[in-house]
Design a protein around this motif. Sequence first.
Motif, PDB file in Angstrom:
ATOM      1  N   LEU A  47       0.870  -1.085  -0.165  1.00 15.79           N
ATOM      2  CA  LEU A  47      -0.265   0.180   0.082  1.00 15.79           C
ATOM      3  C   LEU A  47       0.969   1.268   0.067  1.00 15.79           C
ATOM      4  O   LEU A  47       0.297   2.471  -0.352  1.00 15.79           O
ATOM      5  N   ARG A  52      -4.349   2.565  -2.964  1.00 15.21           N
ATOM      6  CA  ARG A  52      -5.719   2.080  -3.190  1.00 15.21           C
ATOM      7  C   ARG A  52      -5.836   0.895  -4.029  1.00 15.21           C
ATOM      8  O   ARG A  52      -6.713   0.187  -4.809  1.00 15.21           O
ATOM      9  N   TRP A  55      -7.550  -5.642  -3.263  1.00 15.79           N
ATOM     10  CA  TRP A  55      -7.101  -6.714  -2.405  1.00 15.79           C
ATOM     11  C   TRP A  55      -6.739  -7.936  -3.355  1.00 15.79           C
ATOM     12  O   TRP A  55      -6.138  -8.640  -2.880  1.00 15.79           O
ATOM     13  N   TRP A  73      -5.426  -5.981   7.112  1.00 13.23           N
ATOM     14  CA  TRP A  73      -5.032  -4.450   6.782  1.00 13.23           C
ATOM     15  C   TRP A  73      -6.147  -3.678   7.748  1.00 13.23           C
ATOM     16  O   TRP A  73      -5.818  -2.871   8.600  1.00 13.23           O
ATOM     17  N   VAL A  84      -4.085   4.824   5.273  1.00 14.58           N
ATOM     18  CA  VAL A  84      -3.867   5.544   4.218  1.00 14.58           C
ATOM     19  C   VAL A  84      -4.558   6.912   4.225  1.00 14.58           C
ATOM     20  O   VAL A  84      -5.738   6.967   4.711  1.00 14.58           O
ATOM     21  N   ARG A 226      -8.618   4.856   1.660  1.00 13.92           N
ATOM     22  CA  ARG A 226      -9.136   3.722   0.870  1.00 13.92           C
ATOM     23  C   ARG A 226     -10.752   3.510   0.843  1.00 13.92           C
ATOM     24  O   ARG A 226     -11.340   2.712   0.535  1.00 13.92           O
ATOM     25  N   SER A 228     -14.254   3.468  -0.370  1.00  7.72           N
ATOM     26  CA  SER A 228     -14.749   2.958  -1.554  1.00  7.72           C
ATOM     27  C   SER A 228     -15.428   4.074  -2.387  1.00  7.72           C
ATOM     28  O   SER A 228     -16.083   5.060  -1.800  1.00  7.72           O
ATOM     29  N   CYS A 259       0.472   5.782   2.554  1.00 11.08           N
ATOM     30  CA  CYS A 259       0.460   4.837   3.356  1.00 11.08           C
ATOM     31  C   CYS A 259       1.333   5.084   4.357  1.00 11.08           C
ATOM     32  O   CYS A 259       2.565   4.984   4.069  1.00 11.08           O
TER      33      CYS A 259
END
Length: 392
Positions: A47, A52, A55, A73, A84, A226, A228, A259
Amino acid sequence: MRKNDPRRDAALRRDSRETRRNAPPRTAQECASPELDELDRGIVHALQIHPRAPWTLVGEVLGVDPVTAARRWQRLEDAGLAWVTAHPRLANSRVVATGVIEVDTDPGAAANVARALAADHAVVNVKLTAGGRDVIAEVQVRDLNELLRLTTRLFQGTPRVRATRAHISTGMPTEGSRWRLRSLDSDQCARIDAALPPSARPEDDTAAGWDALDARLLELLSADGRMSMRKLAAATDVGLTTVRRRLHALLPSRMSLRCDLARSPFGWPQSAVYFASVPAQHLEETSRVLSGFREVRACAIMAGPHNLVVDVWLRGLSDVHAFEAHLARRLPRLTVDDRSLVLRTVKHMGRLLDEDGRSVGVVPLLHPYGPRPSDTSLAADPEGRTAQAADH
């Protein structure tokens, strides 16, 4: 220049304080740091390269199920060990001024002063230090006039500040988002790096480039880099397609993701700041060499009595002088004029940190030319905690 919709802009500014409440209440058991293994370190390194990254990609590169990578994470993030975050990309010194401020305080007042400074959006980093200054703060503003106004407002209005010294940055050869854990091998790094989205066309870093939607996205991603696309769309009350298009325009040309991690659990418990000088004709070469040292997190070229300020992470206290000796061997033209050991980092790129260096909150970093969200005050409360920390 984009035309703003006043009704939409007002909606974007609603509940901005909730954005900053990203740290859930913790029990004593939850505050205990989980044991870190190579998978944890590999996830964080991945990261650091691609904040981003999906996964599926992280799991494939590390040889684990994507659900396992996501769960690991989440554990790190919940414990405040890694996170992040977003910040405006302010590389153009013509439209932004970055300054390092040394602060001397009355005896016993340094911690309270540091907390008060950390509450301001324009103050990027705050460190409590031992040595020739009590606090080191880094600020980012639109120009030198605003830097003067900010330092006057912050330090005249902050009790028990005895003296300040400002150093203006004229360049940043390397900074913390480029630092890596080095847990992945070269092939793994290349696979993560290859998945990075293409850069958008660079734009002028001016007021015309930022509107209320950009400011709100920056604020949301400061709290959770991160988050969505669907959650971003819901939080901004705009369409999913609009959010995707806007983020594509912002990242990484005008907004950066990074990160970061808590130093000590990852094996770097000590930090120091070196104030150094080198003949001007050797600045570029020296900066390039410094950027290659693993310990160097950031190197800033300054206009002042010291033309380099170098921020390093170290394995132990004895390394403060060992690293300086290493500098002397590799860079004989460099003179270390002064150094300060970091006792505690109070704020790191907008993140509020506890005594163990774990993330416990966020004061979003704003674009100097962009609209400011409502309810931005995060002053220290009578108990000496930040307003955000007091909410939890």
